[in-house]
Design an enzyme around this catalytic site. Structure first.
Site, PDB file in Angstrom:
ATOM      1  CB  SER A  93     -11.506   4.124   4.052  1.00 45.05           C
ATOM      2  OG  SER A  93     -10.175   4.335   3.618  1.00 45.05           O
ATOM      3  CE  LYS A 145      15.592  -0.693  12.605  1.00 45.30           C
ATOM      4  NZ  LYS A 145      14.730  -1.766  12.073  1.00 45.30           N
TER       5      LYS A 145
END
Length: 273
Positions: A93, A145
């Site tokens: 990765s 948010k």
């Protein structure tokens, strides 16, 4: 003049002008600061003819991995030095992301390589709050948010929002590996499933350049850099913390505050799990 000639001859005899810099990339990658500092130091050191990244890592933070990738490319381009990756047990990765920026990638037959993909995760502790009869109160402005609030489940819109971020980071990962490996995104995408391969399997897939351990990478790199004979290895100086520093800091490293476990924002990772 005689002093300068003597110094040059002495440096050559000691192998100080023919060194290979070795940087260990170990464990989970959470910050680019240390590795990038080491890359810059070796890149600026004229006695270091090439750099080997000795990798044993499952990856880590997406942005940190990307920063190190870019620094490897910069050192190669601006300092005209070969940077080679040698995968020990794991180069997956984010660690593979970094390796793909190198001139060559070496791995053992049984090394684990690949895992091109993205993970976003955090801990949802909503059930714990309900069990404890606690209620999270949040006031926001902006529809998304509070997306990722660990005290509740995601809404469908929030799920789509985060998926779009992960997809974008995945696209960046595939693109950068393709650039680093001098190939196309179309050839990388079938390999970008998040899975890993052994070093032996990785060679015909084009994920690595040669099967071999650190010693093989060292000798090949030395020869490519024009070093004859046994190459001299130099590693970054270790930053050792003294007892006084440990005793006078806030103690967070030794005794983490349990409340901090509930204070982590969602994270994006190039990491094999």
């Amino acid at each position: 003049m005689s002093l300068m000639i003597w110094t040059t001859m002495r440096s050559a005899a000691l192998g100080l002008g023919n060194q290979i810099g070795v940087i260990d990339v170990d464990g989970v990658i959470l910050s680019a600061e240390t590795l990038n500092s080491q890359l810059r130091k070796f890149g600026d050191d004229s006695s270091v003819k090439a750099i080997i990244l000795h990798i044993n890592s499952p990856g880590g933070g997406a942005a940190a991995s990307q920063e190190i990738y870019n620094e490897v490319l910069r050192v190669r381009k601006e300092k005209h030095k070969k940077v080679v990756a040698s995968v020990e047990s794991v180069g997956a990765s984010g660690a593979y992301y970094i390796a793909s920026a190198c001139d060559k990638i070496y791995a053992n037959n049984a090394s684990v390589v690949g895992s091109i993909g993205v993970i976003m995760e955090w801990t949802n502790y909503g059930e714990l709050l309900r069990w404890a009869k606690l209620k999270n109160v949040t006031i926001t402005a902006g529809e998304l948010k509070s997306a990722g609030d660990p005290s509740r489940d995601l809404t469908p819109k929030e799920q789509a929002y985060f998926q779009s971020l992960v997809d974008n980071m995945y696209t960046q990962f595939v693109h950068d590996v393709a650039v680093g490996r001098h190939t196309t995104e179309d050839k990388i995408k079938p390999l970008a499933t998040g899975q890993v391969w052994t070093g032996q399997q990785s060679l015909p897939l084009g994920l690595i350049d040669k099967v071999g351990g650190f010693r093989t990478a060292l000798i090949d790199t030395a020869r490519d850099a024009g070093i004859s004979g046994e190459p001299s290895i130099v590693r970054p100086a270790r930053n050792r913390r003294g007892l006084l520093a440990i005793l006078t800091d806030d103690g967070e490293d030794l005794f983490p505050n349990p409340s901090q476990l509930l204070n982590h924002a969602p994270g994006f990772y190039y990491m094999w799990k």
